[in-house]
Design a protein around this motif. Structure first.
Motif, short mmCIF file in Angstrom:
data_model
loop_
_atom_site.label_atom_id
_atom_site.label_comp_id
_atom_site.label_asym_id
_atom_site.label_seq_id
_atom_site.Cartn_x
_atom_site.Cartn_y
_atom_site.Cartn_z
N GLN A 7 40.66 48.77 36.72
CA GLN A 7 39.86 48.61 37.94
C GLN A 7 39.44 49.97 38.48
O GLN A 7 38.35 50.12 39.00
N TRP A 69 39.45 40.36 34.78
CA TRP A 69 40.78 39.97 35.28
C TRP A 69 41.58 39.32 34.17
O TRP A 69 41.09 38.39 33.52
N ALA A 72 41.95 35.47 34.47
CA ALA A 72 40.75 34.65 34.65
C ALA A 72 40.72 33.57 33.57
O ALA A 72 41.20 33.78 32.46
N LYS A 246 40.31 39.33 43.38
CA LYS A 246 39.59 38.45 42.46
C LYS A 246 38.78 37.43 43.25
O LYS A 246 39.26 36.87 44.24
N GLY A 252 37.24 34.92 39.03
CA GLY A 252 37.25 36.21 38.37
C GLY A 252 36.39 36.32 37.13
O GLY A 252 36.47 37.30 36.39
N CYS A 291 34.58 40.25 41.79
CA CYS A 291 35.47 40.81 42.81
C CYS A 291 34.87 40.58 44.20
O CYS A 291 33.65 40.49 44.35
#
Length: 431
Positions: A7, A69, A72, A246, A252, A291
């Motif tokens: 990230q 993510w 996800a 998320k 996500g 996000c």
């Protein structure tokens, strides 16, 4: 590559990752240690010298998720415009504040107050009451009363002789106490670099040392204030210091299933015109970035925790009627009374040297009761004593002692034992 390193590399506005004490994600699916630049607890000089910059969602729409993510789903989910953001539970321990170790993010029980001894004033001054009726006056009042009652025998009153008159005034004692109850709770707000209390002073005032005066006396209300020197700067528990979370609408992925073709990409034999055959649409909440800004810290990554004092001001009232007669208290309550004593002070002294001992005992009992309230601090007290004149007249009839009562400034009569009365056969009463 860890979640946090990815990230930081992928999204703007994030600091470079450095090795510091681990903090943990709050999502149930992740317990991965992450690193965060800066100390979890910041002193005031550091906190007030910089202005925090919030993480913001990149401008424009993304053609692919800006961040991947790990939890996800593998495929797009059905778009739900009514999806609700999950709650972010706090998992890290907060820095303890001396004297407030039991204060949490939930409103606690009222704090106990310090005991204050009751003062006793032996120089109290009382208003004098009217002299009680004589035997002759009492007989005259009874005679006048009987003359207005059709059911009372008129011959009896002439033969009746009042042998004794007893002074038995009825008293009403009222005690009012204006009190304060204090509770504390630990609250937080996004730390944007605002000026906060000096954290270099590790000893905030104790719960009852905090100044939080009432707006007015004798009125019920609640007043809140911040406990000085109770601030700490903590890593946001909602995003664990990232500034973003998320997206809960697309979970996500940045995209959701196309509603038109339900994710197939086809409309009959042709490609779906809504999604151009892709089977998905860009998420309308995160605009495809996967996000969203953290709703807890509003993207600032840090939280300013502080202790809030909640003062509940209330009025505690007690009243007692001291009635040793057979006249009902209800009949006496609406009559005019004489004020014997009235006092208002921070704490009143109970009535001590009044001529009727039952009044002294009642006052001492109520003042002690109010002072013993474990969580109610006394701000102001007042008490008042009223007296209503009552005499009991006694006479002998057929070798039996009988009584009647003359009460009030109006000299009303209550004679339930009067001979030769036949009440109940007409509209008159014995009172």
């Amino acid at each position: 590559m860890t979640l946090e390193t990815h990230q930081a590399d992928s999204l703007p506005g994030m600091p470079n990752v450095e090795a510091n004490a681990p903090v943990y994600l709050t999502e149930a699916t992740e317990k991965t240690p992450i690193t965060y630049i800066g100390q979890p607890h910041t002193n005031s000089s550091t906190a007030n010298s910089k202005t925090n910059k919030a993480w913001t969602l990149p401008l424009g729409e993304a053609t692919s998720a800006a961040y991947s993510w790990p939890d996800a789903p593998d495929s797009d989910v059905v778009d739900n415009p009514n999806a609700k953001e999950p709650s972010y539970q706090m998992t890290q321990a907060l820095q303890a504040i001396p004297g407030y170790e039991t204060t949490t993010v939930r409103k606690g029980k009222p704090h106990k107050k310090k005991d204050v001894p009751i003062s006793r004033d032996f120089q109290q001054k009382f208003q004098e009451l009217p002299a009680p009726l004589s035997k002759a006056d009492a007989h005259g009042v009874l005679k006048d009363h009987v003359s207005h009652k059709c059911c009372y025998g008129k011959r009896v009153i002439n033969d009746l002789e009042v042998d004794k008159v007893i002074n038995v005034p009825v008293h009403q004692y009222k005690l009012s106490t204006f009190t304060e109850t204090r509770q504390t709770i630990r609250l937080f707000e996004p730390f944007k670099g605002q000026k906060i209390d000096n954290l270099n002073n590790p000893f905030p005032p104790t719960i009852w040392e905090v100044k939080n005066s009432p707006d007015s006396l004798w009125k019920k209300h609640t007043k809140k204030c911040t406990v000085p020197q109770s601030s700490t700067i903590e890593t946001c528990h909602g995003c664990t210091g990232r500034g973003f979370n998320k997206c809960y609408r697309c979970l996500g992925r940045g995209t959701t299933k196309c509603k038109k073709c339900k994710g197939t990409g086809k409309a009959k034999a042709d490609n779906c015109l809504e999604c151009a055959g892709s089977g998905n649409r860009r998420c309308q909440l995160c605009r495809g970035h996967a996000c969203i800004v953290c709703s807890v810290c509003q993207g600032y990554k840090q939280l300013h925790f502080y202790i809030q004092l909640i003062s509940d001001f209330n009025v505690l009232e007690d009243e007692v009627w001291l009635n040793a007669t057979k006249v009902s208290t209800k009949s006496l309550q609406k009559l005019k009374k004489s004020k014997v004593i009235e006092t208002e002070n921070i704490m009143v002294s109970p009535i001590i040297n009044y001529s009727f001992g039952d009044v002294n005992n009642a006052s001492d009992s109520l003042v002690t009761k109010h002072s013993k309230e474990p969580t109610k601090c006394i701000i102001q007290q007042r008490h008042v004593l009223f007296a209503l004149p009552v005499v009991e007249g006694q006479y002998v009839w057929k070798r039996r002692i009988k009584s009647f009562w003359v009460y009030g400034h109006e000299r009303l009569v209550y004679a339930p034992e009067y001979p030769e009365s036949c009440c109940g056969r007409c509209a008159c009463t014995i009172v």
